[in-house]
Motif scaffolding. Structure first.
Motif, PDB file in Angstrom:
ATOM      1  N   ARG A  77      -4.853 -54.561 -54.941  1.00 26.52           N
ATOM      2  CA  ARG A  77      -4.542 -55.483 -53.835  1.00 26.52           C
ATOM      3  C   ARG A  77      -4.168 -54.722 -52.574  1.00 26.52           C
ATOM      4  O   ARG A  77      -4.510 -55.138 -51.476  1.00 26.52           O
ATOM      5  CB  ARG A  77      -3.393 -56.414 -54.232  1.00 26.52           C
ATOM      6  N   ILE A  78      -3.415 -53.638 -52.753  1.00 28.86           N
ATOM      7  CA  ILE A  78      -3.035 -52.808 -51.616  1.00 28.86           C
ATOM      8  C   ILE A  78      -3.222 -51.344 -51.995  1.00 28.86           C
ATOM      9  O   ILE A  78      -3.400 -51.015 -53.172  1.00 28.86           O
ATOM     10  CB  ILE A  78      -1.572 -53.050 -51.172  1.00 28.86           C
ATOM     11  N   ASP A  79      -3.184 -50.490 -51.005  1.00 22.82           N
ATOM     12  CA  ASP A  79      -3.307 -49.060 -51.242  1.00 22.82           C
ATOM     13  C   ASP A  79      -2.252 -48.594 -52.251  1.00 22.82           C
ATOM     14  O   ASP A  79      -1.107 -49.065 -52.232  1.00 22.82           O
ATOM     15  CB  ASP A  79      -3.130 -48.319 -49.907  1.00 22.82           C
ATOM     16  N   ARG A  80      -2.635 -47.666 -53.104  1.00 22.36           N
ATOM     17  CA  ARG A  80      -1.736 -47.209 -54.168  1.00 22.36           C
ATOM     18  C   ARG A  80      -0.448 -46.598 -53.595  1.00 22.36           C
ATOM     19  O   ARG A  80       0.652 -46.852 -54.104  1.00 22.36           O
ATOM     20  CB  ARG A  80      -2.454 -46.194 -55.051  1.00 22.36           C
ATOM     21  N   TYR A 134       9.789 -57.107 -53.611  1.00 26.61           N
ATOM     22  CA  TYR A 134       8.596 -56.280 -53.753  1.00 26.61           C
ATOM     23  C   TYR A 134       7.323 -57.121 -53.762  1.00 26.61           C
ATOM     24  O   TYR A 134       6.356 -56.822 -53.046  1.00 26.61           O
ATOM     25  CB  TYR A 134       8.697 -55.453 -55.027  1.00 26.61           C
ATOM     26  N   LEU A 135       7.311 -58.172 -54.546  1.00 28.34           N
ATOM     27  CA  LEU A 135       6.116 -59.014 -54.645  1.00 28.34           C
ATOM     28  C   LEU A 135       5.811 -59.695 -53.308  1.00 28.34           C
ATOM     29  O   LEU A 135       4.649 -59.868 -52.935  1.00 28.34           O
ATOM     30  CB  LEU A 135       6.290 -60.043 -55.757  1.00 28.34           C
ATOM     31  N   GLU A 136       6.879 -60.069 -52.586  1.00 24.30           N
ATOM     32  CA  GLU A 136       6.665 -60.650 -51.249  1.00 24.30           C
ATOM     33  C   GLU A 136       6.029 -59.623 -50.319  1.00 24.30           C
ATOM     34  O   GLU A 136       5.090 -59.929 -49.579  1.00 24.30           O
ATOM     35  CB  GLU A 136       7.992 -61.129 -50.656  1.00 24.30           C
ATOM     36  N   TRP A 137       6.549 -58.405 -50.354  1.00 22.58           N
ATOM     37  CA  TRP A 137       5.998 -57.341 -49.512  1.00 22.58           C
ATOM     38  C   TRP A 137       4.537 -57.050 -49.855  1.00 22.58           C
ATOM     39  O   TRP A 137       3.715 -56.808 -48.964  1.00 22.58           O
ATOM     40  CB  TRP A 137       6.825 -56.076 -49.666  1.00 22.58           C
ATOM     41  N   VAL A 138       4.206 -57.067 -51.142  1.00 23.20           N
ATOM     42  CA  VAL A 138       2.820 -56.825 -51.543  1.00 23.20           C
ATOM     43  C   VAL A 138       1.905 -57.898 -50.949  1.00 23.20           C
ATOM     44  O   VAL A 138       0.814 -57.593 -50.437  1.00 23.20           O
ATOM     45  CB  VAL A 138       2.698 -56.789 -53.081  1.00 23.20           C
ATOM     46  N   GLU A 139       2.343 -59.150 -51.008  1.00 24.13           N
ATOM     47  CA  GLU A 139       1.550 -60.242 -50.434  1.00 24.13           C
ATOM     48  C   GLU A 139       1.334 -60.022 -48.939  1.00 24.13           C
ATOM     49  O   GLU A 139       0.218 -60.165 -48.427  1.00 24.13           O
ATOM     50  CB  GLU A 139       2.248 -61.588 -50.659  1.00 24.13           C
ATOM     51  N   ARG A 140       2.394 -59.679 -48.233  1.00 19.93           N
ATOM     52  CA  ARG A 140       2.308 -59.490 -46.786  1.00 19.93           C
ATOM     53  C   ARG A 140       1.474 -58.266 -46.429  1.00 19.93           C
ATOM     54  O   ARG A 140       0.711 -58.282 -45.460  1.00 19.93           O
ATOM     55  CB  ARG A 140       3.715 -59.401 -46.187  1.00 19.93           C
ATOM     56  N   ALA A 144      -0.952 -57.080 -48.250  1.00 20.58           N
ATOM     57  CA  ALA A 144      -2.332 -57.440 -48.555  1.00 20.58           C
ATOM     58  C   ALA A 144      -2.943 -58.280 -47.444  1.00 20.58           C
ATOM     59  O   ALA A 144      -4.163 -58.253 -47.224  1.00 20.58           O
ATOM     60  CB  ALA A 144      -2.395 -58.190 -49.886  1.00 20.58           C
ATOM     61  N   ALA A 145      -2.088 -58.988 -46.704  1.00 17.74           N
ATOM     62  CA  ALA A 145      -2.560 -59.797 -45.577  1.00 17.74           C
ATOM     63  C   ALA A 145      -2.692 -58.984 -44.293  1.00 17.74           C
ATOM     64  O   ALA A 145      -3.058 -59.526 -43.253  1.00 17.74           O
ATOM     65  CB  ALA A 145      -1.605 -60.963 -45.345  1.00 17.74           C
ATOM     66  N   GLY A 146      -2.387 -57.688 -44.370  1.00 18.15           N
ATOM     67  CA  GLY A 146      -2.591 -56.816 -43.221  1.00 18.15           C
ATOM     68  C   GLY A 146      -1.356 -56.408 -42.461  1.00 18.15           C
ATOM     69  O   GLY A 146      -1.431 -55.611 -41.525  1.00 18.15           O
ATOM     70  N   ASN A 170      -6.737 -53.089 -38.108  1.00 15.74           N
ATOM     71  CA  ASN A 170      -5.717 -52.094 -38.487  1.00 15.74           C
ATOM     72  C   ASN A 170      -4.279 -52.530 -38.205  1.00 15.74           C
ATOM     73  O   ASN A 170      -3.456 -51.731 -37.753  1.00 15.74           O
ATOM     74  CB  ASN A 170      -5.996 -50.770 -37.769  1.00 15.74           C
ATOM     75  N   GLY A 171      -3.989 -53.779 -38.441  1.00 12.58           N
ATOM     76  CA  GLY A 171      -2.624 -54.257 -38.280  1.00 12.58           C
ATOM     77  C   GLY A 171      -2.199 -54.534 -36.851  1.00 12.58           C
ATOM     78  O   GLY A 171      -1.070 -54.981 -36.617  1.00 12.58           O
ATOM     79  N   LEU A 172      -3.085 -54.301 -35.867  1.00 16.01           N
ATOM     80  CA  LEU A 172      -2.700 -54.508 -34.462  1.00 16.01           C
ATOM     81  C   LEU A 172      -2.327 -55.953 -34.139  1.00 16.01           C
ATOM     82  O   LEU A 172      -1.486 -56.172 -33.255  1.00 16.01           O
ATOM     83  CB  LEU A 172      -3.814 -54.035 -33.525  1.00 16.01           C
ATOM     84  N   PRO A 173      -2.893 -56.975 -34.820  1.00 15.16           N
ATOM     85  CA  PRO A 173      -2.454 -58.339 -34.526  1.00 15.16           C
ATOM     86  C   PRO A 173      -0.963 -58.568 -34.781  1.00 15.16           C
ATOM     87  O   PRO A 173      -0.380 -59.502 -34.228  1.00 15.16           O
ATOM     88  CB  PRO A 173      -3.312 -59.205 -35.459  1.00 15.16           C
ATOM     89  N   PHE A 174      -0.336 -57.720 -35.596  1.00 20.49           N
ATOM     90  CA  PHE A 174       1.088 -57.876 -35.898  1.00 20.49           C
ATOM     91  C   PHE A 174       1.974 -57.157 -34.882  1.00 20.49           C
ATOM     92  O   PHE A 174       3.178 -57.378 -34.851  1.00 20.49           O
ATOM     93  CB  PHE A 174       1.386 -57.331 -37.305  1.00 20.49           C
TER      94      PHE A 174
END
Length: 288
Positions: free
Chosen positions: A13-16, A50-56, A58-60, A207-211
């Motif tokens: 889901r996200i980078d290791r 942790y699980l919340e952070w993984v979701e976020r 994964a959304a960029g 690359n995350g710039l929208p955030f």
């Protein structure tokens, strides 16, 4: 769920590396703990975080915003969505500034600088300071200097002040647009990492710039070329520099020639553009 199972839940889901770092931040464990004791249970609150952070992630959403900090020049700076995330390219701006400060100090100590007031400290202003990485780095690495930092955003200034306090840097923070809070003052060095991405540039969606804060990324000039802020800074800078003062600013990969032209048109001498470590045009410099 154990540490090992938590890592496995993020796999694919996200980078290791991101998954490992987020788990370390959420649980307080070390990399060694993950390797040696993957069977360690994760407490429920830490697992939920942790699980919340993984979701976020994964959304960029950038990792630095999730954990609230980022490293720059070996120091940890707090960051929030109110400021840009520090980037290694900006180290070029600081290195060039330090070179000029060291040359200034050498001149002060030589007989050729006898006309300058004895013991005078060099004055620096960082325009659009954001999280304060440039101003704070210069204040810590050249403590002889008086450093002023300006930003339009009160929220960004709050982050920068907090970073300065945590890192022990003496910086005079001012609120306002570019030179507005500096009336009547002169500086030996003006540095800036202003917004320089053209409004509507497709890179702003990657690359995350929208955030990240758009006001710190782009000059908001629809149909422009991203140079509006640079143009404003270059035009006004001569009125705030000492006789031997210098202006340095970061810009986009394709803005070197335009930046040199702006510097020359404003009366600066020996306009130059310096590359970053990737060999890309990154910082332009002009001497008054």
């Amino acid at each position: 769920m154990t540490l090992g199972e938590a890592l496995a839940a993020a796999r694919g889901r996200i980078d290791r590396l991101d998954g490992r770092l987020l788990l370390q931040y959420a649980t307080g464990c070390s990399h060694t703990d993950l390797l040696a004791r993957p069977e360690t249970p994760v407490l429920a609150p830490a697992l939920a975080q942790y699980l919340e952070w993984v979701e976020r992630r994964a959304a960029g959403e950038p990792l630095a915003y999730l954990v609230g900090e980022a490293e720059f020049r070996g120091r940890v700076f707090q960051v929030s969505p109110d400021v840009l995330i520090p980037r290694p390219e900006t180290e070029v701006l600081i290195e060039l500034a330090l070179q000029r400060l060291q040359a200034w100090q050498a001149a002060q100590e030589s007989t050729a600088a006898a006309e300058q007031p004895a013991g005078r400290r060099p004055r620096i202003v960082d325009l659009g300071t954001g999280s304060g990485i440039v101003a704070i780095s210069l204040a810590l690495e050249f403590p002889l200097a008086e450093v002023v930092a300006v930003d339009l955003s009160p929220d960004a200034l709050a982050v920068a002040r907090n970073n300065a306090g945590r890192l022990g840097a003496r910086v005079d923070f001012r609120a306002g647009s570019w030179f507005a809070p500096l009336a009547g003052e002169r500086f030996d060095l003006i540095v800036s990492n202003p917004p320089y991405i053209a409004a509507g540039d497709p890179h702003l969606a990657l690359n995350g710039l929208p955030f990240e804060p758009q006001l710190a990324l782009t000059d908001q000039d629809e149909g422009g070329n991203g140079l509006a802020c640079i143009r404003e800074i270059v035009a006004a800078a001569p009125g705030y520099l000492t006789t031997a003062g210098c202006l340095l600013f970061e810009h986009g990969y394709d803005q070197g020639a335009a930046s040199r032209n702006l510097l020359t048109a404003a009366g600066f001498k020996a306009a130059q553009t310096h590359p970053d470590l990737a060999g890309i045009d990154r910082v332009s410099v002009g001497h008054r």
